[in-house]
Write a protein that holds these residues in place. Structure first.
Motif, PDB file in Angstrom:
ATOM      1  N   LEU A  62       0.745  -1.430   0.138  1.00 35.97           N
ATOM      2  CA  LEU A  62      -0.248  -0.255  -0.133  1.00 35.97           C
ATOM      3  C   LEU A  62       0.427   1.191   0.119  1.00 35.97           C
ATOM      4  CD1 LEU A  62      -2.831   0.690   1.040  1.00 35.97           C
ATOM      5  CD2 LEU A  62      -2.334   1.277   3.004  1.00 35.97           C
ATOM      6  N   ALA A  63       0.632   1.817  -1.097  1.00 36.15           N
ATOM      7  CA  ALA A  63       1.212   3.717  -0.915  1.00 36.15           C
ATOM      8  C   ALA A  63       1.100   4.168   0.311  1.00 36.15           C
ATOM      9  CB  ALA A  63       1.279   4.317  -2.255  1.00 36.15           C
ATOM     10  N   ASP A  69       7.904   4.845   4.390  1.00 32.12           N
ATOM     11  CA  ASP A  69       8.958   3.861   3.825  1.00 32.12           C
ATOM     12  C   ASP A  69       9.174   2.435   4.218  1.00 32.12           C
ATOM     13  OD1 ASP A  69      11.387   2.782   2.339  1.00 32.12           O
ATOM     14  OD2 ASP A  69      12.354   5.100   2.689  1.00 32.12           O
ATOM     15  N   PRO A  70       8.703   1.717   3.043  1.00 30.52           N
ATOM     16  CA  PRO A  70       8.679  -0.020   4.003  1.00 30.52           C
ATOM     17  C   PRO A  70      10.455   0.078   4.366  1.00 30.52           C
ATOM     18  CG  PRO A  70       8.095  -0.072   1.823  1.00 30.52           C
ATOM     19  CD  PRO A  70       7.542   1.730   2.033  1.00 30.52           C
ATOM     20  N   GLU A  71      11.295   1.015   3.812  1.00 27.62           N
ATOM     21  CA  GLU A  71      12.773  -0.254   3.615  1.00 27.62           C
ATOM     22  C   GLU A  71      13.021   1.018   5.405  1.00 27.62           C
ATOM     23  OE1 GLU A  71      14.350  -1.680   1.430  1.00 27.62           O
ATOM     24  OE2 GLU A  71      12.340  -2.054   0.545  1.00 27.62           O
ATOM     25  N   LEU A 109       0.604  -0.432   8.655  1.00 24.66           N
ATOM     26  CA  LEU A 109       2.327  -1.202   8.856  1.00 24.66           C
ATOM     27  C   LEU A 109       2.330  -2.251   8.074  1.00 24.66           C
ATOM     28  CD1 LEU A 109       5.422  -1.894  11.682  1.00 24.66           C
ATOM     29  CD2 LEU A 109       3.817  -3.284  12.752  1.00 24.66           C
ATOM     30  N   PHE A 110       1.374  -2.871   8.338  1.00 26.83           N
ATOM     31  CA  PHE A 110       1.240  -4.470   7.132  1.00 26.83           C
ATOM     32  C   PHE A 110       1.270  -4.240   5.879  1.00 26.83           C
ATOM     33  CE2 PHE A 110       0.639  -6.152  11.979  1.00 26.83           C
ATOM     34  CZ  PHE A 110       1.083  -7.442  11.764  1.00 26.83           C
ATOM     35  N   ALA A 111       0.425  -3.220   5.851  1.00 25.01           N
ATOM     36  CA  ALA A 111       0.185  -3.091   4.128  1.00 25.01           C
ATOM     37  C   ALA A 111       0.796  -2.320   3.501  1.00 25.01           C
ATOM     38  CB  ALA A 111      -1.136  -2.579   4.073  1.00 25.01           C
ATOM     39  N   SER A 112       1.580  -1.562   4.157  1.00 28.91           N
ATOM     40  CA  SER A 112       2.736  -0.997   3.439  1.00 28.91           C
ATOM     41  C   SER A 112       3.652  -1.697   3.215  1.00 28.91           C
ATOM     42  CB  SER A 112       3.812   0.636   4.417  1.00 28.91           C
ATOM     43  OG  SER A 112       3.659  -0.232   4.891  1.00 28.91           O
TER      44      SER A 112
END
Ligand SMILES: [Zn+2]
Length: 277
Positions: free
Chosen positions: A67-68, A72-74, A259-262
């Motif tokens: 999900l945008a 930033d998931p990084e 948290l999960f979707a990103s």
């Protein structure tokens, strides 16, 4: 009766009495241990949610298109959650979160939303995530499937009626974090994944806002779900400093769903989650 038999009988009676006293003592100690772990340190409604049972499961995640959502998931990320919402303090919690550009999930109790519909509406309008924390905040372990699912279902109906949208709450958190197979089946019946937590600073027991912040900052790692409680002055007072410290440490502070979707993880109804894998 000869004296030797009388002595033996006296000894046998004494041993018997001693055994009864010891057994009663052990039983009382076990009861005390159980009660103190289940019902210690209740902040507002009934207890702090500390008697966590770790989920046991296999392959609980569903791979989805990440999900945008401006995260930033990084980079390191934590989900912030509040239990036992809504209270008189909810608007101040919201205000602080907005001030610091952070988001959180509010696990709301059905009857509390019913008691303060105006505050619940403010929560809905704020765009923060709402979670289902049962209708009456009772212990669900040991209830029948019908009773446990009514606790979730009545709350879903209530929230959707208030918000005017279906699926207002997308996850459920059983009171005290206690759940068993029946509770998970009840959650599944309403399409709700069960969400617990991985960092518990025990805010009801924390003596000062500083102590609370320190506990979170010592434990929090990328992917954690932090549990706090609505309705506690200490928690409200600690929040500005906590958000600042989390941000300074490089954490993005968001909701459970984001948290999960990103990271491209979908949650499955009836399965139990306490952090990112
Ligand atoms: Zn609770």
């Amino acid at each position: 009766m000869p004296p030797v038999y009388r002595r033996h009988r006296k000894r046998a009676v004494l041993s018997y009495l001693l055994m009864i006293v010891l057994t009663a003592g052990v039983l009382l100690f076990v009861c005390w241990l159980k009660m103190s772990s289940d019902y210690a340190e209740d902040p507002v409604i009934l207890t702090s949610e500390t008697s966590l049972e770790k989920p046991v499961q296999s392959d609980p995640f569903e791979k989805i298109e990440p999900l945008a959502c401006g995260l930033d998931p990084e980079l390191p990320m934590v989900a912030l959650t509040f239990n036992d919402c809504v209270t008189d303090l909810t608007p101040s919690l919201l205000e602080t979160l907005v001030t610091y550009g952070c988001e959180a999930t509010f696990y709301t109790v059905g009857y509390l939303a019913e008691n303060q519909p105006d505050i619940f509406h403010r929560l809905v309008e704020s765009g923060m995530e709402i979670g289902n924390h049962s209708y009456s905040h009772k212990q669900l372990v040991g209830l029948s499937f019908e009773d446990a699912s009514a606790q979730f279902g009545d709350t879903q109906k209530l929230f959707d009626g208030f918000s005017g949208n279906a699926g207002t709450a997308k996850t459920v958190r059983p009171p005290y974090g206690r759940q068993d197979e029946t509770v998970q089946e009840a959650a599944e019946a309403y399409g709700l994944p069960v969400v617990l937590w991985s960092v518990d600073p025990q805010d009801a027991a924390a003596k000062t806002p500083e102590e609370l912040c320190e506990k979170v900052m010592t434990e929090a790692e990328d992917g954690d779900i932090i549990v706090l409680h609505d309705g506690l002055d200490n928690t409200l007072n600690a929040l500005p400093s906590l958000l600042e410290q989390l941000k300074n440490a490089g954490f993005q502070v968001t909701t459970v769903e984001k948290l999960f979707a990103s990271h491209g993880y979908g949650l499955k109804p009836g399965f139990c989650y306490d952090r990112l894998p």
